[in-house]
Design a protein around this motif. Structure first.
Motif, mmCIF file in Angstrom:
data_model
loop_
_atom_site.group_PDB
_atom_site.id
_atom_site.type_symbol
_atom_site.label_atom_id
_atom_site.label_comp_id
_atom_site.label_asym_id
_atom_site.label_seq_id
_atom_site.Cartn_x
_atom_site.Cartn_y
_atom_site.Cartn_z
ATOM 1 N N ALA A 13 10.965 -13.292 -54.701
ATOM 2 C CA ALA A 13 9.721 -13.405 -53.926
ATOM 3 C C ALA A 13 9.634 -14.693 -53.107
ATOM 4 C CB ALA A 13 8.518 -13.270 -54.850
ATOM 5 N N PRO A 14 9.936 -15.875 -53.673
ATOM 6 C CA PRO A 14 9.865 -17.084 -52.843
ATOM 7 C C PRO A 14 10.912 -17.108 -51.730
ATOM 8 C CG PRO A 14 9.878 -17.668 -55.164
ATOM 9 C CD PRO A 14 10.135 -16.208 -55.076
ATOM 10 N N ILE A 15 12.088 -16.549 -52.018
ATOM 11 C CA ILE A 15 13.132 -16.516 -50.983
ATOM 12 C C ILE A 15 12.688 -15.619 -49.837
ATOM 13 C CG2 ILE A 15 15.515 -15.863 -50.503
ATOM 14 C CD1 ILE A 15 16.151 -16.551 -53.435
ATOM 15 N N HIS A 16 12.109 -14.497 -50.169
ATOM 16 C CA HIS A 16 11.609 -13.587 -49.132
ATOM 17 C C HIS A 16 10.429 -14.216 -48.392
ATOM 18 C CE1 HIS A 16 10.523 -9.816 -47.217
ATOM 19 N NE2 HIS A 16 11.655 -9.323 -47.656
ATOM 20 N N ALA A 17 9.632 -15.008 -49.078
ATOM 21 C CA ALA A 17 8.490 -15.679 -48.444
ATOM 22 C C ALA A 17 8.943 -16.698 -47.409
ATOM 23 C CB ALA A 17 7.632 -16.346 -49.496
ATOM 24 N N VAL A 18 10.092 -17.304 -47.636
ATOM 25 C CA VAL A 18 10.637 -18.228 -46.638
ATOM 26 C C VAL A 18 10.944 -17.488 -45.345
ATOM 27 C CG1 VAL A 18 12.591 -19.735 -46.094
ATOM 28 C CG2 VAL A 18 11.537 -19.845 -48.335
ATOM 29 N N GLY A 19 11.514 -16.289 -45.481
ATOM 30 C CA GLY A 19 11.754 -15.473 -44.287
ATOM 31 C C GLY A 19 10.472 -15.121 -43.561
ATOM 32 N N ASP A 20 9.424 -14.841 -44.314
ATOM 33 C CA ASP A 20 8.118 -14.571 -43.700
ATOM 34 C C ASP A 20 7.564 -15.806 -42.999
ATOM 35 O OD1 ASP A 20 8.195 -11.969 -44.603
ATOM 36 O OD2 ASP A 20 6.977 -12.376 -46.380
ATOM 37 N N ALA A 21 7.757 -16.961 -43.607
ATOM 38 C CA ALA A 21 7.259 -18.208 -43.010
ATOM 39 C C ALA A 21 7.995 -18.541 -41.718
ATOM 40 C CB ALA A 21 7.376 -19.352 -43.999
#
Length: 52
Positions: A42-50
């Motif tokens: 989830a945090p790794i994917h959130a970086v892509g969203d950011a």
């Protein structure tokens, strides 16, 4: 003939999308690992969203 779809895909991934792609792919791959996949992915994917 296989080169044309690949070229179209690369043209659509310009700018930030191209930078965010490795984070999204890594987050998706990690998320399928049992037990720890979702919390780690989830945090790794959130970086892509950011980045987008």
């Amino acid at each position: 003939m296989r080169l044309l779809p690949l070229l179209l895909l690369l043209l659509s991934l310009t700018g930030c999308g191209l930078v965010a792609l490795p984070f999204r792919v890594t987050g998706d791959v990690v998320s399928v690992v049992p037990v720890v996949g979702k919390p780690v992915g989830a945090p790794i994917h959130a970086v892509g969203d950011a980045i987008d």
